[in-house]
Design an enzyme around this catalytic site. Structure first.
Site, PDB file in Angstrom:
ATOM      1  N   ASP D 230      -2.893  -6.015  -7.936  1.00 37.15           N
ATOM      2  CA  ASP D 230      -2.998  -4.548  -7.924  1.00 37.15           C
ATOM      3  C   ASP D 230      -4.062  -4.039  -6.952  1.00 37.15           C
ATOM      4  O   ASP D 230      -4.510  -2.888  -7.057  1.00 37.15           O
ATOM      5  CB  ASP D 230      -3.311  -3.986  -9.329  1.00 37.15           C
ATOM      6  N   ALA D 231      -4.489  -4.870  -6.016  1.00 35.48           N
ATOM      7  CA  ALA D 231      -5.568  -4.470  -5.126  1.00 35.48           C
ATOM      8  C   ALA D 231      -5.172  -4.512  -3.652  1.00 35.48           C
ATOM      9  O   ALA D 231      -6.010  -4.345  -2.777  1.00 35.48           O
ATOM     10  CB  ALA D 231      -6.795  -5.351  -5.368  1.00 35.48           C
TER      11      ALA D 231
END
Lengths: 286, 286, 286, 286
Positions: D230-231
């Site tokens: 998610d980064a």
């Protein structure tokens, strides 16, 4: 979530005590209220309400609710109302022409069970999108329309709609104007998507008009169709920002996403019995 | 950030080599390009460009840049251009009537140094907002206008604007139509805020019209004023969602926030020399 | 529009008959309901309601309404309620530091009569914005704060707030964290603006963090302040689109417009007694 | 519009003359520039550019452009570049699990010819959506995954992707985390949709977290997948307003429209070669 619920849509002249009378009618007869929204138009002194309740322990039998409510409550307050049952799915016909984006958006929702609706038939004035209807296993009926055969073809369409027990119609970028006779047969039951923020750019080619005017936003409007073209009660509207860089083709492309979302939002509200049209405007409950 | 920069706004018929010629003109003369944005309108074959460069080591003296650029580049490509220097603040006059929200928004930005602008004078057809101008220490000139004195008063206003060396005018909810003569004197230099998403609801009372039509969005439009009322080049537009619950009064209230933000965005773009108007549309650079 | 109205904010465990009991209490005593909004949180079985009625012919005297309502209705349903009168303006203190955009936005609304509020005093930990308070004729109190004097200064601030009969506090980009002791003294009565879409980018320098992460939106959040930093009940949030071209400085600039609008929307809702905080969330009535 | 065009995506340390050198390379060899966008990151002194030109009269043969550009221009300025030809469609694989809304949205666009892409295969860790792939006549490959077989199954998937000559992968609500080994094999070539405005609510169940926190907006983020969950670099984000009335189920329902539009926008930008990822951020050209 139970589906054994009743939904009442109400409007009437505003008077003291309507809200109490309606909720009391439900409570006293052991209906459990699941949803209630009401609004008073203070300018025109009109009362609007949507209430949904669980029928599990309700003491009035389903088939008697309409009569009892009319006799005991509605007559007293001059209430106009519509009664729906959640487990009876409204039946929808979709009209399409050659563009598939709204059609696919609706069929994807239908197919995945997102909507509480039946779509038994798709009608078109062009044969092009028959293969899409076929993908989803829905009857596709082709009615070519020209000046000469319009009356006759619309009559045939109406007959077909009756055969399929259709409750409401969605024009998913249907590129043919319905006659006044047709729209009168389905009051507040034909939903159209117009590709502009009405009342700007009424009529055909709104993206061309928007480009020519140099606006910085394009819009889409879902509305009920009335005899007065592009002037029916508005259900949903939204816009997207554009820039000088956007050609007419870019507007058409960006517009597609607006159109399908704004149409589907309007249709969803209609399916949930959350839209109440009056004097060319709508109350859209949450 | 240095303020010792030059800004060129360019437009001309599109031809091969313009971009290279302009950037070369700057590079060769030791200008360091800080910002460059260009766009080609392929449909009409027009080239648009905004370029800003550091004058620190630029070899052409400030007062000669215009002449050199015209001779060496612009003439060759039939370029129309405007040259600005960042450290020369444009001078703005604000016209107001009785509503203060746009006026306050602009003065707050001015007062806090957010904008690279001078506002030496505020003009009004009503005395009501004089106290606001006074709060911010800005000259306030009252010109009551009626049918009989309009020509004369506008002439006096224009004389005053010249006296104050005004470059551009902002109509901050100024409730008086400027004459064709006036607007012709300030081409693409009078910015108005209209309280609708033009071209919907042109003319007076757009919130009343929006309410009557039952739209689900209200909008605001900042645009250059031309002789053709509400039809000038649009700079910025935005909208806000509304519901059936919003009365006309609620629309007016919600609209105020839209109006002030959309006007201030338009004014900011103008101050930064990022707006280029052509054939009733605008190119708005990032 | 009359200002002689009462406003009730109610919440309690959901039970059949609450809505009917409350509306009946008002109707029977000849109160004309002007506004009613209710909502049931089905998951947690909680009932929320806001009702406003005209006191013109109401038979219970103002000073007795609280007692009567408590005795006759609230006790029966374990209702927690707050009663307000529209003609009694809430008294607000504003806390500021060095940035003026939220302060100006609030004072412009106050000054033009947009809000039904009194702002008798502005408190700051810096002297910089005293001149703005002065422009608007509002008392400005300077409390420099450092680690050593914080407790003492906050005690002095609280004493001052009592002196001015302050009902609620707005932190208009106030750059100093309030102690737990302070925030406990004003439960759901201190409104802050955080310059991110909380809970993303809690803490200081959210624009720097947003730029580093490469997000495509920036946000702002107005919320009630609790002992838990940046974690109090959210009232309003909004966002603006950004691109890779936006530097941190550009984000700060674009963010100012978001911050002031989102803060002012939250404050307006609070002033209108339309916000009801419970278990770290809010019900915000229309 | 011709499809016989070349597209260059460029980034390098910023130096004077890059823009002129690149445009000159194209002009001199009789390429007609159709589109040019460039941006300089002044903070990190990086130059980014996307240029597209007509190859109709271009004098360097297609298969030699890469070599010539590298030798004549790229080496001189330490330029990293990617060269694409518009008439060579990128090949995409879609990964799905059980939710169909993103899948349908993508297939509808694909099927109607909206996108310049080939989708020869759909991969899933569940058999449920096979019937959708079948509707659209696309190969559907089922790879059940558990802790024990994950390495092996991913190896099989990668082999399959090679067999199908896949250029990039779209995770259309694929509910299985790809291993670091997998994501490393497709740098900036795996696009995911996360159902929150990252970095808020990373991880699973963001709608539950959003509801618990009481936010007033929900969001969606399309991003490239990196080893850091998610980064990865964000391509597109958008949000929708919600209220206290929205249950978790309502958020999930509203979120679906956000997710599909935000994912499809991100995929469209990737297909058009308009996204350039660097240091965990993206440049997204117009």
């Amino acid at each position: 979530m139970t589906d054994n619920t009743a939904i009442l849509l109400i409007h009437c002249p505003d008077k003291q005590g309507i809200l109490a009378a309606v909720t009391d009618f439900i409570n006293v007869n052991k209906g459990n209220i699941l949803y209630l929204d009401q609004w008073v138009n203070k300018e025109e002194e009109l009362f609007f309400m949507r209430v949904e309740w669980d029928l599990g322990k309700f003491e009035i039998p389903r088939e008697k609710i309409e009569e009892y409510f009319a006799t005991l409550i509605a007559n007293r307050f001059a209430i106009k109302f519509n009664l729906y049952f959640k487990d009876i799915k409204p039946r929808m016909a979709m009209f399409v022409s050659k563009m598939s984006h709204c059609m696919y958006d609706i069929l994807a929702r239908y197919s995945s069970g997102e909507w509480n609706v039946e779509i038994p038939v798709i009608i078109s004035n062009h044969p092009d999108l028959g293969h899409v209807a076929e993908k989803f296993g829905i009857d596709f009926k082709y009615f070519p329309i020209n000046k000469e055969n319009k009356d006759e073809q619309e009559a045939a369409e109406i007959a077909l709609l009756k055969e399929y027990n259709i409750d409401f119609i969605v024009l998913a970028r249907y590129m043919q104007i319905l006659s006044e006779n047709f729209t009168r047969s389905y009051p507040n039951a034909v939903i159209n998507i117009h590709h502009s923020f009405l009342p700007a750019f009424v009529g055909a080619k709104p993206y061309h008009a928007a480009h020519a005017r140099g606006v910085k936003l394009i819009g889409a409007t879902s509305h009920y169709v009335t005899a007065d073209l592009d002037a029916g009660p508005i259900i949903e509207q939204d816009v997207a920002h554009i820039t000088h860089k956007d050609t007419v083709e870019a507007l058409i492309k960006k517009g597609r996403d607006l159109e399908k979302i704004v149409l589907s939002r309007g249709v969803a509200k209609h399916i949930e019995h959350k839209v109440l049209a009056y004097s060319n405007r709508t109350v859209v409950f949450d």
